[in-house]
Enzyme design. Structure first.
Site, mmCIF file in Angstrom:
data_model
loop_
_atom_site.group_PDB
_atom_site.id
_atom_site.type_symbol
_atom_site.label_atom_id
_atom_site.label_comp_id
_atom_site.label_asym_id
_atom_site.label_seq_id
_atom_site.Cartn_x
_atom_site.Cartn_y
_atom_site.Cartn_z
ATOM 1 C CD GLU A 55 -2.592 -1.514 2.598
ATOM 2 O OE1 GLU A 55 -3.428 -2.138 2.684
ATOM 3 O OE2 GLU A 55 -2.047 -1.196 3.632
ATOM 4 C CG ASP A 84 -1.476 -3.255 12.108
ATOM 5 O OD1 ASP A 84 -1.239 -2.539 13.232
ATOM 6 O OD2 ASP A 84 -2.231 -3.964 12.098
ATOM 7 C CE LYS A 225 -10.379 -2.412 8.367
ATOM 8 N NZ LYS A 225 -11.378 -2.550 7.283
ATOM 9 C CG ASP A 249 -9.706 -0.821 4.041
ATOM 10 O OD1 ASP A 249 -9.643 -0.670 5.374
ATOM 11 O OD2 ASP A 249 -10.465 -1.812 3.336
ATOM 12 C CG ASP A 389 -14.641 -5.715 8.227
ATOM 13 O OD1 ASP A 389 -13.796 -5.826 8.856
ATOM 14 O OD2 ASP A 389 -14.570 -5.630 6.780
#
Ligand SMILES: *[C@@H]1O[C@H](CO)[C@@H](O)[C@H](O)[C@H]1NC(C)=O
Ligand SMILES: *[C@@H]1O[C@H](CO)[C@@H](O)[C@H](O)[C@H]1NC(C)=O
Ligand SMILES: CC(=O)N[C@H]1CO[C@H](CO)[C@@H](O)[C@@H]1O
Length: 680
Positions: A55, A84, A225, A249, A389
């Site tokens: 990312e 993280d 997460k 996100d 989620d």
């Protein structure tokens, strides 16, 4: 085959549940501002990132800047980045972004621009209104490009920030860092919104900006997460304690600066607002091509089915683009007697310095904090699930809360969709696996949801939970009829029989309905055809593998793991994606399976053709096995991109050679083996 048909019938009922009671909502933001003026609640925004290589930090800071620029009083806005990866590079990028925000936010405010994600804004070729804006635009663009170049350079060299390191005290927090999986909590308040010195270049206050890398130790499970989110919930409760939490996100930027007000219209509605726990936006993507090659936009799911869920008590929590009521997320039951008085919840009375605040908040992100607590069980996001989620959202609804879907015409949150077939299939596998795990856990919507949520809502959850379970029936339908063609054994009624009619009726009505539904969700006809292909591929590969993984896990033979999907791609991969050419990438068992099935169907079809050519009598064959031939023809047509990738394409995205060879062998073995079996 009968079993497969029965399964499809059952599953069809579940899909109907999603279409019984659709609800569409719209908001009136001007009334909200009139009524509450200065009494708006504080809003905390959580952005989660996990790995600076998958990312890219420049994408992360664009997301952060887009949410910092919301049209909302900055003193009531706090943005938290959970890293993280514990990466200095991400920290450095965020530091750069915090400097840039002092110019960016005034620019957004002054010219009321949309979207407020810098990269997306500059890419959209903005038209300046007048000469003053033209100069501001040129200078802000230059600043952005400078920041981008700095970040990209440090990404490449991974260490060019050394000179800054000595200047900014924040970097010293990495002194005791040994690896991504073993380090202290790193918490840095980059902008303290309470401090009178923190002003943008025009003298307006700035939103609070916090960097957090929670403590990681090899001997403690970090829960991916969900763990990061729970750490953020605790840390933010010390620093800003907003009553509303937005979670996105790191690849999902805000494309609408009014979204907070949209969400507050739901939460602060006098009549229904009290029971709303979260407001979910549909998941949308900024990089979907015209005909949506991989069907990754989930057009029908988002534009049709989620409205149906809303009618039964609320959409699923998707883990991004979702506003939460803090206390509902932290485990409070809904009760009619406890009403929130928004106007009174306004004071921030913490009178400590930034350093003291950092120290106080730091211990909340330690590994040991959660030991023997209800975090991950009753409080915060649930641990131990792949789709934490969805489960968290469902348990909130089971505690009496409702959720709502806001789906304005202009998309408000835009993420990145996978750009290669293997990536897409992996993502589908993860979701299929996670949702099936939900159905088989103690949180099964049927048992756990009984008497807690409505029956329709339970059916809707089961529809998603059983995604992966579709694999077996689909696999039967895409192999058995074609294989029986090889031996000229009819499986379906012949065309002149009255029993042919129900089949014809179902085929025609189903496909008419589904194509109309797709077109009405702003899709194209090619897009619908692509989606049919992807529907087949994910059931025959992703869901099959997901199903097997879950079965193996139930037998105690395998462990579930969480895979982060890559959000960056090579240049020529991107080019092929934009031209809607399927990308097969490296060899993988899923692709091999798909290729073998496609070739098998091709072989069966070729055999029938040659038989008909040799014996004549094509009419007799069609009369007897019309439906089987139709199914086989459709399978061959839909697999066309696969044949092309195996035998005709020359580019790098074609089918890897070894996959082609393997799948030819498997298909031949399958066909010959089956013929011998039937003879025996
Ligand atoms: C994002 O918002 C802008 C401005 O409102 C709009 O023009 C654009 O279409 C949106 N982006 C997408 C991908 O829909
Ligand atoms: C919520 O309600 C359930 C059952 O009604 C109860 O067991 C639980 O303790 C309650 N939780 C809280 C936080 O009050
Ligand atoms: C059409 C489009 O914007 N495609 C982009 C989607 O995202 C990938 C990965 O970042 C890019 O490579 C594509 O160019």
């Amino acid at each position: 085959m009968s079993g497969a048909e029965m399964w499809f019938t059952l599953y069809w009922i579940l899909t109907q549940a999603l279409r019984w009671n659709p609800v569409y909502r719209s908001t009136f933001k001007d009334r909200l501002s009139n009524r509450y003026k200065n009494h708006m609640p504080r809003v905390d925004i959580f952005v989660c990132t996990a790995d600076p290589n998958l990312e890219p930090p420049i994408m992360v800071v664009n997301t952060v800047l887009s949410v910092m620029a919301y049209d909302y009083p900055p003193e009531k806005l706090s943005v938290y980045l959970s890293d993280d990866g514990g990466s200095q590079l991400t920290f450095y990028s965020l530091l750069k972004a915090s400097k840039f925000s002092k110019y960016w936010l005034p620019y957004c405010r002054k010219y009321e621009i949309e979207p407020r994600c810098p990269a997306a804004y500059f890419k959209s070729l903005p038209e300046p209104l007048d000469a003053t804006q033209a100069t501001s635009l040129a200078s802000i663009k230059k600043l952005y490009e400078k920041m981008e170049a700095r970040i990209e350079l440090s990404t490449k060299l991974s260490r060019s920030y050394e000179e800054i390191q000595s200047k900014h005290k924040g970097f010293s927090k990495w002194d005791s860092y040994s690896s991504q999986h073993d380090h202290d909590t790193i918490l840095e308040i980059l902008i303290d919104g309470r401090s009178p010195e923190e002003k943008d270049v025009e003298g307006w206050p700035l939103p609070t900006l916090v960097y957090l890398a929670r403590e990681k130790r090899p001997q403690y499970i970090h829960h991916y997460k969900a763990g990061a989110m729970n750490a953020l919930i605790r840390v933010s409760s010390k620093i800003s304690n907003g009553e509303i939490i937005l979670n996105v996100d790191c690849d999902v930027y805000s494309n609408n600066s009014q979204s907070i007000r949209d969400a507050l219209c739901c939460f602060m509605d006098e009549k229904y607002g009290q029971e709303i726990a979260f407001v979910q936006w549909p998941q949308m993507f900024s990089n979907i091509t015209k005909n949506d090659l991989y069907g990754s936009s989930f057009r029908v799911t988002m534009q049709v089915e989620f409205h149906g869920l809303d009618g039964f008590g609320g959409p699923i929590y998707l883990g991004t683009g979702c506003f939460h009521r803090r206390d509902a997320l932290c485990g409070r039951n809904f009760s009619k007697d406890r009403l929130v008085e928004w106007k009174s919840q306004n004071q921030m009375t913490i009178e400590v310095s930034t350093q003291e605040l950092e120290e106080e908040a730091k211990c909340l992100a330690s590994c040991t904090y959660e030991v023997n607590s209800q975090w991950g069980k009753e409080v915060g996001l649930k641990y131990g699930f792949i789709v934490e989620d969805a489960i968290t959202g469902m348990t909130i609804q089971c505690r009496g809360w409702k959720s709502v879907l806001l789906n304005p015409i202009k998309p408000s949150f835009l993420g990145l969709a996978p750009t290669t077939l293997p990536q897409f299939l992996m993502q589908q596998k993860r979701w299929g696996e996670g949702l099936l795990q939900l159905v088989l856990s103690k949180y099964c919507p049927l048992w756990y949801g009984h008497k807690r949520i409505s029956f329709g809502h339970q059916l809707c959850y089961c529809h998603y939970g059983l995604w992966a379970a579709n694999c077996l029936a689909t696999l039967c339908y895409s192999t058995i009829p074609s294989l029986y063609l090889l031996k000229s054994i009819p499986l379906f009624p012949e065309i002149s029989s009255p029993w042919f009619l129900p089949f014809a009726y179902i085929i025609i009505s189903k496909y008419t309905y589904s194509s109309v539904e797709y077109l009405r969700s702003q899709g194209t006809f090619r897009g619908w055809w692509n989606e049919q292909r992807v529907w087949l591929y994910k059931r025959n590969s992703s869901y099959l593998f997901a199903f097997l993984t879950i079965v193996l896990k139930l037998l105690g033979l395998s462990n579930l793991t969480f895979v982060v999907t890559a959000k960056s791609a090579d240049k020529d991969v991107s080019e092929r994606y934009e031209n809607e050419i399927m990308e097969f990438g490296h060899s993988s068992p899923m692709i091999t399976l798909l290729a073998a099935l496609a070739l098998m169907n091709l072989l069966c079809f070729a055999t029938v053709l040659s038989k008909a050519a040799m014996d004549g009598g094509i009419m007799v064959i069609v009369e007897n096995m019309g439906l089987q031939i139709l199914l086989c023809v459709v399978l061959v047509l839909i697999n066309f991109p696969l044949y092309e990738a195996m035998f005709f394409r020359k580019d790098k995205g074609k089918m890897p050679r070894d996959v082609t060879v393997k799948s030819v062998v498997y298909a031949l073995v399958g066909c010959i083996g089956f013929s011998l079996l039937l003879k025996g």
